[in-house]
Motif scaffolding. Sequence first.
Motif, PDB file in Angstrom:
ATOM      1  N   VAL A   5       0.857  -1.186   0.000  1.00 22.80           N
ATOM      2  CA  VAL A   5       0.000   0.000   0.000  1.00 22.80           C
ATOM      3  C   VAL A   5       0.891   1.234   0.000  1.00 22.80           C
ATOM      4  O   VAL A   5       2.001   1.204   0.520  1.00 22.80           O
ATOM      5  N   GLU A   6       0.384   2.300  -0.599  1.00 22.64           N
ATOM      6  CA  GLU A   6       1.082   3.576  -0.502  1.00 22.64           C
ATOM      7  C   GLU A   6       0.400   4.408   0.564  1.00 22.64           C
ATOM      8  O   GLU A   6      -0.822   4.516   0.608  1.00 22.64           O
ATOM      9  N   ALA A   7       1.205   4.999   1.428  1.00 20.67           N
ATOM     10  CA  ALA A   7       0.715   5.907   2.465  1.00 20.67           C
ATOM     11  C   ALA A   7       0.612   7.311   1.867  1.00 20.67           C
ATOM     12  O   ALA A   7       1.593   7.836   1.344  1.00 20.67           O
ATOM     13  N   VAL A  41       6.196   4.785   1.721  1.00 19.64           N
ATOM     14  CA  VAL A  41       6.096   6.137   2.280  1.00 19.64           C
ATOM     15  C   VAL A  41       6.853   7.082   1.339  1.00 19.64           C
ATOM     16  O   VAL A  41       7.930   6.745   0.847  1.00 19.64           O
ATOM     17  N   ASN A  42       6.255   8.233   1.079  1.00 22.63           N
ATOM     18  CA  ASN A  42       6.887   9.206   0.184  1.00 22.63           C
ATOM     19  C   ASN A  42       7.937  10.042   0.912  1.00 22.63           C
ATOM     20  O   ASN A  42       7.688  10.556   1.999  1.00 22.63           O
ATOM     21  N   LEU A  43       9.095  10.197   0.299  1.00 21.38           N
ATOM     22  CA  LEU A  43      10.109  11.120   0.815  1.00 21.38           C
ATOM     23  C   LEU A  43      10.156  12.340  -0.099  1.00 21.38           C
ATOM     24  O   LEU A  43       9.906  12.224  -1.296  1.00 21.38           O
ATOM     25  N   LEU A  59      10.509   3.194   0.366  1.00 16.66           N
ATOM     26  CA  LEU A  59      10.534   4.657   0.382  1.00 16.66           C
ATOM     27  C   LEU A  59      10.486   5.147  -1.060  1.00 16.66           C
ATOM     28  O   LEU A  59      11.317   4.762  -1.880  1.00 16.66           O
ATOM     29  N   GLU A  60       9.473   5.965  -1.363  1.00 15.60           N
ATOM     30  CA  GLU A  60       9.298   6.468  -2.724  1.00 15.60           C
ATOM     31  C   GLU A  60       9.919   7.848  -2.848  1.00 15.60           C
ATOM     32  O   GLU A  60       9.627   8.749  -2.066  1.00 15.60           O
ATOM     33  N   ILE A  61      10.771   7.979  -3.838  1.00  9.80           N
ATOM     34  CA  ILE A  61      11.441   9.262  -4.076  1.00  9.80           C
ATOM     35  C   ILE A  61      11.208   9.614  -5.538  1.00  9.80           C
ATOM     36  O   ILE A  61      11.422   8.770  -6.410  1.00  9.80           O
ATOM     37  N   ILE A  64      11.598   4.565  -7.295  1.00 15.28           N
ATOM     38  CA  ILE A  64      11.641   5.858  -7.992  1.00 15.28           C
ATOM     39  C   ILE A  64      10.242   6.164  -8.506  1.00 15.28           C
ATOM     40  O   ILE A  64       9.687   5.440  -9.330  1.00 15.28           O
ATOM     41  N   ASP A  65       9.682   7.241  -7.961  1.00 19.48           N
ATOM     42  CA  ASP A  65       8.307   7.643  -8.223  1.00 19.48           C
ATOM     43  C   ASP A  65       8.251   8.551  -9.452  1.00 19.48           C
ATOM     44  O   ASP A  65       9.247   9.183  -9.807  1.00 19.48           O
ATOM     45  N   ASP A  66       7.080   8.605 -10.062  1.00 18.59           N
ATOM     46  CA  ASP A  66       6.843   9.473 -11.226  1.00 18.59           C
ATOM     47  C   ASP A  66       7.897   9.238 -12.299  1.00 18.59           C
ATOM     48  O   ASP A  66       8.344  10.185 -12.961  1.00 18.59           O
ATOM     49  N   LEU A 110      10.513   0.746  -9.882  1.00 20.43           N
ATOM     50  CA  LEU A 110      10.176   1.947 -10.649  1.00 20.43           C
ATOM     51  C   LEU A 110       8.668   2.085 -10.670  1.00 20.43           C
ATOM     52  O   LEU A 110       7.951   1.109 -10.863  1.00 20.43           O
ATOM     53  N   LYS A 111       8.197   3.322 -10.477  1.00 22.52           N
ATOM     54  CA  LYS A 111       6.762   3.575 -10.606  1.00 22.52           C
ATOM     55  C   LYS A 111       6.534   4.424 -11.832  1.00 22.52           C
ATOM     56  O   LYS A 111       6.994   5.576 -11.898  1.00 22.52           O
ATOM     57  N   ILE A 112       5.826   3.871 -12.785  1.00 25.09           N
ATOM     58  CA  ILE A 112       5.563   4.603 -14.029  1.00 25.09           C
ATOM     59  C   ILE A 112       4.559   5.716 -13.734  1.00 25.09           C
ATOM     60  O   ILE A 112       3.496   5.461 -13.166  1.00 25.09           O
TER      61      ILE A 112
HETATM   62 CA    CA Z   1       4.320   8.278  -4.411  1.00 29.42          CA
END
Ligand code: CA
Length: 278
Positions: free
Chosen positions: A57-59, A115-117, A147-149, A177-179, A198-200
């Motif tokens: 899950v993403e917070a 969790v997003n940084l 940790l999403e950056i 790696i987000d976005d 990787l998150k597209i």
């Molecule tokens: Ca994110």
Amino acid sequence: AAKRKLNGPQLYDPIMDSSSAQTLSLLTELRRAIERNELRLYLQPKVPLQGKPGLAVEALVRWQHPQRGLVPPMDFIPFAEQTGFVRQLTLWMFEESARLLADPRTQGMGLRISVNLSTRDLLDPELCERLQAMLVRHGVLPQGFCLEITESAIMDDPQRAEAMLNRLSQHGFKLSIDDFGTGYSSLGYLKRLPVDELKIDKSFVMGMEHDHDDEMIVRSTIDLAHNLGLTVVAEGVENAAILERLRALSCDEAQGYHVSRPVPVDAFLSWHAQRAWA
Ligand code: CA
Ligand code: C2E
Ligand code: CA
Ligand code: CA
């Protein structure tokens, strides 16, 4: 700064008000938001598409403001980044996530929390120790966290980001790696970073049904990720056709309104219970 909606009331405009009394009052309000317990942890599932066990899950943060109602993150995160408040927000989100991983209701789910940084977090020399201390306090392992950056946060100061990502990775945190696709990172750089996922970016995923270029970007990113040994997640999955297309393209996980909107913890737990029955 990101483009802002022109219609509807805006909470604050961080650009226009950056040196005004309003800035100070927003900062005061945000600090109080933590003390008064007005921040909310929302969760959005990332479901496996290739039959692997476990659930991520993403917070995502929300602010339950006494007068303004539920405030979306884009209305205060940019401001929180500018003022450095985001570091406290990150720690709050991480602590709530650690609490959830230790919660008896999530045991046996194989749950992992992203969790997003922010850019600011990457510059905080004490970040690792602080996160570590919370793990100890709640008795949970770093492997339960990703940790999403964002790609652009990394490219802001690539060398510093690399050093921080190495430390976080050595502490046992998974990194994402987000976005991805929006931040102009060089592929050579990507190879060196200790990332797992990787998150597209959702702009490509949402466009892939009708735009051949978007579909090509999604396909190439999935292949790139797999060739580098990384997991790949598509965000912004809004319908079944896109979900099935992603599955056929061997994408590992899907996140989006089609699966679930971001919801409070209790709603997530009911969603999960119903899903287990189905
Ligand atoms: Ca994110
Ligand atoms: P993000 O990290 O890229 O998070 C994904 C955003 O996409 C979330 O917006 C989510 O609600 C939205 N989304 C998910 N599925 C769909 C879909 O199918 N269609 C569409 N159109 N959108 C979808 P949200 O929750 O409003 O958050 C926006 C951004 O605010 C996040 O983007 C992230 O950059 C930031 N943010 C949210 N929570 C936090 C936090 O705790 N810390 C930090 N540093 N940033 C946060
Ligand atoms: Ca994203
Ligand atoms: Ca985004």
